[in-house]
Motif scaffolding. Structure first.
Motif, PDB file in Angstrom:
ATOM      1  N   ARG A  67       0.763  -1.001   0.067  1.00 37.89           N
ATOM      2  CA  ARG A  67      -0.051  -0.146  -0.094  1.00 37.89           C
ATOM      3  C   ARG A  67       0.786   1.186   0.204  1.00 37.89           C
ATOM      4  N   ARG A  71       0.805   3.938  -2.996  1.00 35.31           N
ATOM      5  CA  ARG A  71       0.500   5.374  -2.907  1.00 35.31           C
ATOM      6  C   ARG A  71       1.344   6.221  -3.371  1.00 35.31           C
ATOM      7  N   VAL A  93       2.350  15.949  -5.090  1.00 39.14           N
ATOM      8  CA  VAL A  93       0.898  16.112  -5.323  1.00 39.14           C
ATOM      9  C   VAL A  93       0.369  16.764  -6.638  1.00 39.14           C
ATOM     10  N   TRP A 122      10.849  10.858   2.547  1.00 41.09           N
ATOM     11  CA  TRP A 122       9.608  10.683   1.709  1.00 41.09           C
ATOM     12  C   TRP A 122       8.978   9.522   1.950  1.00 41.09           C
ATOM     13  N   MET A 125       7.232   9.727   5.199  1.00 41.97           N
ATOM     14  CA  MET A 125       6.224  10.788   5.029  1.00 41.97           C
ATOM     15  C   MET A 125       4.919  10.168   4.496  1.00 41.97           C
ATOM     16  N   ASN A 126       5.172   9.323   3.587  1.00 39.72           N
ATOM     17  CA  ASN A 126       4.107   8.744   2.816  1.00 39.72           C
ATOM     18  C   ASN A 126       3.657   7.468   3.771  1.00 39.72           C
ATOM     19  N   VAL A 128       2.914   7.611   6.847  1.00 39.64           N
ATOM     20  CA  VAL A 128       2.051   7.951   7.978  1.00 39.64           C
ATOM     21  C   VAL A 128       0.795   7.240   8.114  1.00 39.64           C
ATOM     22  N   MET A 130       0.603   4.117   8.479  1.00 40.61           N
ATOM     23  CA  MET A 130       0.571   2.716   7.895  1.00 40.61           C
ATOM     24  C   MET A 130       1.421   1.730   8.855  1.00 40.61           C
ATOM     25  N   HIS A 247      11.550  18.041  -5.599  1.00 34.85           N
ATOM     26  CA  HIS A 247      11.835  18.511  -4.087  1.00 34.85           C
ATOM     27  C   HIS A 247      13.163  19.414  -4.220  1.00 34.85           C
ATOM     28  N   PRO A 273      -5.468   5.324  -5.354  1.00 31.33           N
ATOM     29  CA  PRO A 273      -5.082   6.501  -5.017  1.00 31.33           C
ATOM     30  C   PRO A 273      -3.543   6.776  -4.882  1.00 31.33           C
ATOM     31  N   ASN A 275       0.116   9.493  -4.855  1.00 31.83           N
ATOM     32  CA  ASN A 275       0.435  11.145  -5.035  1.00 31.83           C
ATOM     33  C   ASN A 275       0.495  11.484  -6.645  1.00 31.83           C
ATOM     34  N   ARG A 277      -2.126  11.954  -8.425  1.00 29.50           N
ATOM     35  CA  ARG A 277      -3.171  11.288  -9.231  1.00 29.50           C
ATOM     36  C   ARG A 277      -4.266  12.091  -9.996  1.00 29.50           C
ATOM     37  N   ARG A 278      -4.623  13.110  -9.270  1.00 34.06           N
ATOM     38  CA  ARG A 278      -5.456  14.225  -9.910  1.00 34.06           C
ATOM     39  C   ARG A 278      -4.694  15.049 -10.807  1.00 34.06           C
TER      40      ARG A 278
ATOM     41  N   GLU B 272     -10.964  10.687  -4.374  1.00 30.08           N
ATOM     42  CA  GLU B 272     -10.658  11.897  -3.651  1.00 30.08           C
ATOM     43  C   GLU B 272     -11.808  12.738  -3.154  1.00 30.08           C
ATOM     44  N   VAL B 307      -3.914   7.062   2.301  1.00 34.60           N
ATOM     45  CA  VAL B 307      -3.302   7.298   0.740  1.00 34.60           C
ATOM     46  C   VAL B 307      -4.034   8.295  -0.080  1.00 34.60           C
ATOM     47  N   TRP B 308      -5.170   8.774   0.477  1.00 34.74           N
ATOM     48  CA  TRP B 308      -6.080   9.931  -0.313  1.00 34.74           C
ATOM     49  C   TRP B 308      -5.267  11.147   0.275  1.00 34.74           C
ATOM     50  N   ASP B 310      -1.906  14.019   0.417  1.00 36.72           N
ATOM     51  CA  ASP B 310      -0.628  14.418   0.271  1.00 36.72           C
ATOM     52  C   ASP B 310       0.304  14.238   1.439  1.00 36.72           C
ATOM     53  N   PRO B 311       1.423  13.662   1.136  1.00 39.65           N
ATOM     54  CA  PRO B 311       2.394  13.385   2.361  1.00 39.65           C
ATOM     55  C   PRO B 311       2.772  14.771   2.913  1.00 39.65           C
ATOM     56  N   LEU B 314      -0.167  15.711   5.211  1.00 41.16           N
ATOM     57  CA  LEU B 314      -0.122  14.856   6.369  1.00 41.16           C
ATOM     58  C   LEU B 314       1.144  15.295   7.482  1.00 41.16           C
ATOM     59  N   ARG B 318       0.602  16.736  11.188  1.00 45.44           N
ATOM     60  CA  ARG B 318       1.163  15.995  12.208  1.00 45.44           C
ATOM     61  C   ARG B 318       2.138  16.811  12.795  1.00 45.44           C
TER      62      ARG B 318
END
Lengths: 395, 530
Positions: A67, A71, A93, A122, A125-126, A128, A130, A247, A273, A275, A277-278, B272, B307-308, B310-311, B314, B318
């Motif tokens: 996962r 993601r 994003v 990174w 951060m991704n 979080v 999990m 970055h 979903p 990072n 995606r939209r 989303e 997963v929805w 943006d890190p 998040l 946090r």
């Protein structure tokens, strides 16, 4: 102080001209000879040994390992099977590329991610929320690429693995002599080849074994210069050369989407979903603003430009890495970021970012060259990447 | 069973009730979910001993923006008239800062003639500057992604509306980042007077009076306060739950379906966008709009699949500083305590027990290093004086507000029985030093440290503030920079609790503004909403 690779004890004595370079904080050989000619020739004609240990490597385990990666990256990791490897970029994003690398599924719950730049922050951060364990195994694992048409023949002598059955972008956990290794059919040369992943403590023994078994086949240690020629022919992008990490970019214009890096094939439109995606869906709908393409510079044009200064065309045996303007009908339509004289194709090549709609194959453009201190332009034609794609790479 | 609503509001506190009412009045079918068995959020009563109740988080009930009450047709409950909003009582000395400015000056005069003379101008300045904040708190924060002029026009409009002159504006900008220590030094020489005012700048922050930004915290706590008041907003005449009752009635009139005892398990997201809310029983409620009045950490880290998100978002969530370090001790008393020398009137306000700025700062020092204060700052109120129903006849409730008691003690240790006892004893000792015979009157006491507050009220780190009231966590930086206008990265999910602008203590303020955003209404400009 630069770090040294687990293969350093073997590679260092071979760097005859002290042509060292920095690569991700490691002291690595640009070439072993004073020039890359022989090493490049081994990649394309025999077998080469390339120390790629400076790659960052992360071991990812735990309930949410898949996962987490899914993601984060643009490819559909839920489709990655045990023993399979994906090449993939990953984005922020806004759908701009942060880095690119490979994901190997070592077993049901264990993945290995490689990257050009440090990715630990990174990943964390991704991750979080999990349940995952992320280990930086960059220094613990050595990576040695054996690349070239005879790579399989060399490796088959020393490994019990069924290499003929090992498909492109698959891996096998096996041994080389008695050394436990993972062999993946991957590489950065666009040729038949493998990458061997080994505990750092066993690295020297692995090197010795391959040199011994490969010598009758002309195995040749190759440095970064030779690798660079091969990767340009293969049309493979390089972080910090052909694109900048989202970055690290200072301005928006320095960022690139996967679509702008010729990586549309590595973006899943259907996956869940992830990072960017939209933003990527929107970009897909409206079309990318930039294309990443090959430029084949016309020899006659080069010859003319040099002849104007009473010189024969200058050919470097090392690839260039610089931003060079590209024009069409007098206007700048983009820039090339790396290029070389291809010893195999006998052609001057470049990798270039061109603005839409100027990146269609066959488009005639001009690339800036410098002849005897003066800037001028040579004719070039847009070609689809890769420049060189031998059957043996996949067969 | 699966049901469907146009919008689901999470949280039955002031913001949730106001938001639900606003949405209901606009014609949406609204469901309000409250995890506790009772509505009211932070003004909920806690029965801490048989027959003894208190609302520890609502000692100061906060400011109800008149425009919010009007628009939602909430019958604004009446307030009590408190003549003595704050009194300092310490080591034989005491000083009551009366609401009547002249009377307060008279009380100050024995300590310092100069201070008595300055008191009216000080209190007028606080009122003017808090009034300016009040204007900013009626409208959404400026959009930092809009052309740069927006922030200036935001301040400019508010400034024109309040009739703030150039000098006032400079004074406002100078006061916000100041420490209350320096602010008070600017005006006064009496240590007792300074110590009486300063704790107002420590509410909702893990800071002492020497810390920058406590000047802002002081003003924040005075938004909507009556003229002459140096501390807090007056209690509701009809009890701590008066506003909850009025807002609940308004919500029901607006057709809102209210469910208590419904703990949210997660917010379902598809493409989303919000798809529904799942409650802890497993029941799913379909909706495309959720307005959460829980804090940002609880909402995004607790209920949304990461997963929805943006890190970077998040990461920012946090990094919101919750770190409240306020504890409460609730005392059940056999009789009304007396403080020698104090009139009974003074017992109706906040009584602060820390004698000096230095002692206040020292109480905050330990918290920086993750330990509880050895001599904590203690201030007490006696809510049963106003509302006899909170205690059995003839008996009383004393609420002690205590700083500092960090959420996590140093080295990550949890609050154990020994730690709790140490803190409780320190608080009791501080009170007993001022109220003779206090210990003998205590029938029961209950200590609530931040983890208790977290569990009981659903507040991350026990922070009633939903995020420290600090200059880097307000306006367009609340809850996080870039997402301060109630919408979130999830389409259909809005944040309208105290973690959003204008923050804690503004009853229904964030909830109302978030509801307007959800409804797509044009943001109200300063000056239009009064």
């Amino acid at each position: 102080m630069l770090k040294t690779s687990p293969f350093h004890s073997r590679t260092a004595p071979l760097v005859r001209a002290q042509t060292w370079r920095r690569w991700a904080g490691y002291q690595m050989a640009s070439a072993y000879d004073p020039h890359p000619d022989r090493e490049y020739a081994a990649i394309r004609n025999a077998a080469s040994l390339i120390d790629v240990s400076p790659l960052y490597k992360y071991r990812i385990t735990g309930r949410d390992a898949a996962r987490l990666l899914d993601r984060m990256v643009t490819r559909d990791v839920t489709k990655l099977r045990v023993g399979q490897v994906f090449y993939t970029p990953w984005c922020d994003v806004a759908g701009k590329v942060i880095d690119d690398g490979t994901i190997s599924r070592l077993d049901e719950g264990t993945f290995r991610l490689t990257s050009a730049d440090s990715s630990l922050r990174w990943l964390a951060m991704n991750a979080v929320g999990m349940e995952v364990v992320i280990e930086d195994v960059s220094e613990r694992i050595g990576a040695l690429a054996i690349q070239g048409p005879l790579a399989r023949a060399v490796l088959a002598q020393v490994s019990p693995a069924d290499l003929a059955a090992l498909k492109y972008f698959r891996l096998v956990q096996t041994t080389v002599r008695d050394i436990p290794v993972t062999i993946s059919r991957t590489g950065y040369t666009g040729d038949l080849g493998y990458e061997i992943w080994v505990e750092a403590t066993e690295a020297a023994a692995l090197w010795d074994t391959l040199i011994e078994a490969g010598t009758p086949h002309g195995i040749t240690p190759a440095g970064v210069w030779a690798l660079d020629l091969a990767r340009i022919e293969a049309g493979l992008v390089m972080l910090d050369v052909d694109y900048h990490s989202a970055h690290r970019a200072l301005i928006e214009d320095q960022k690139s989407s996967p679509y702008e890096l010729n990586l549309a094939w590595a973006v899943s439109a259907e996956k869940g979903p992830f990072n960017g995606r939209r933003a990527l869906a929107a970009e897909r709908a409206r079309g990318a603003a930039w294309g990443f393409v090959g430029l084949a510079v016309e020899w006659e044009s080069l010859e003319r430009r040099f002849a104007e200064r009473h010189l024969p065309p200058h050919i470097s045996n090392i690839a260039w890495r610089a931003s060079v303007p590209v024009y069409r009908l007098g206007d700048q339509v983009g820039y090339a970021t790396s290029g070389c004289w291809s010893p195999l194709l006998k052609q001057s090549l470049a990798l270039a970012h061109l603005r839409a709609p100027h990146f269609a194959p066959g488009t005639r453009v001009q690339i800036e060259i410098t002849v005897e201190h003066r800037r001028t332009r040579a004719d070039a034609i847009v070609v689809k990447l890769p420049f060189f794609d031998p059957e043996r790479k996949r067969s | 069973m699966s049901r469907s609503f146009d919008a689901v509001v999470i949280g039955g506190g002031a913001n949730g009730l106001v938001a639900a009412t606003a949405l209901g009045k606009s014609g949406l079918r609204v469901l309000l979910l409250e995890a506790a068995e009772a509505l009211g959020g932070q003004s909920r009563l806690v029965e801490f001993a048989p027959g003894f109740r208190a609302a520890p988080l609502a000692t100061d009930p906060g400011w109800l923006p008149p425009a919010v009450a009007r628009a939602t047709e909430i019958d604004s409950p009446a307030r009590l008239s408190v003549e003595a909003p704050v009194t300092i009582a310490a080591a034989g000395e005491h000083l009551t800062l009366w609401r009547d400015t002249a009377r307060a000056a008279d009380a100050i005069r024995p300590l310092s003639h100069a201070d008595a003379k300055r008191w009216p101008s000080f209190i007028a300045r606080l009122r003017k500057l808090a009034g300016f904040l009040e204007t900013l708190y009626r409208v959404p924060p400026p959009d930092v992604n809009a052309p740069a002029g927006e922030l200036l026009s935001f301040i400019g409009l508010a400034r024109r509306f309040r009739g703030l002159g150039r000098e006032d504006m400079l004074e406002f900008l100078r006061t916000l980042p100041m420490s209350v220590w320096e602010l008070l030094d600017d005006f006064f020489e009496s240590g007792l007077l300074k110590a009486a005012v300063a704790p107002g700048g420590m509410v909702g922050v893990r800071q002492g009076p020497r810390s920058g930004g406590t000047g802002f915290a002081l003003l924040h706590g005075l938004v909507g306060a009556e003229a002459g008041v140096a501390r807090g907003r007056a209690p509701w005449r009809d009890g701590p739950e008066a506003f909850t009752r009025a807002a609940h009635e308004a919500a029901l009139r607006a057709g809102v379906t209210v469910r208590t005892g419904a703990q949210v398990a997660r917010i379902e997201v598809r493409d989303e966008s919000v798809a529904g809310v799942v409650i802890s029983t497993g029941e799913t409620i379909s909706t495309s709009r959720v307005l959460s009045t829980a804090d940002a950490a609880r909402t995004f880290l607790g209920w949304v699949d990461p997963v929805w998100l943006d890190p970077e978002f998040l990461h920012a969530v946090r990094n919101i500083r919750y770190r409240d370090s306020t504890a409460w001790v609730l005392y059940a008393l056999a009789g009304l305590p007396e403080i020698p020398g104090l009139t009974p009137e003074a017992l109706r306000g906040v009584i602060t027990l820390t004698p000096s700025l230095k002692a206040l700062e020292q109480a905050a020092d330990c918290a920086k290093y993750g330990s509880m204060s050895e001599r904590p700052h203690v201030e007490v109120t006696l809510p049963s004086l106003h509302f006899p129903g909170l205690a059995p006849e003839g008996k009383h409730v004393l609420v002690a507000r205590v700083q500092h008691a960090p959420y996590r003690l140093g080295n990550g240790t949890a609050w154990d029985a020994a730690g709790r006892e140490t803190l409780e004893r320190a608080v009791t000792d501080a009170i007993a030093a001022v109220i003779p015979g206090f210990v003998g009157r205590v029938l029961h006491r209950t200590l609530l440290v931040p983890p208790d507050i977290e569990a009981r009220f659903g507040l991350t780190a026990g922070a009633a503030s939903h995020g420290e009231v600090a200059l880097d966590q307000i306006l367009f930086m609340r809850p996080v920079a870039g997402w301060a206008r109630y919408a979130t990265p999830i389409a259909g999910l809005y944040l309208g609790g105290a973690g959003a602008h204008p923050g804690p203590g503004v009853l229904g303020g964030p909830g109302w503004l978030a509801a307007q955003r959800l409804l797509g209404n044009r943001p109200v400009r300063a000056g239009e909403s009064s």
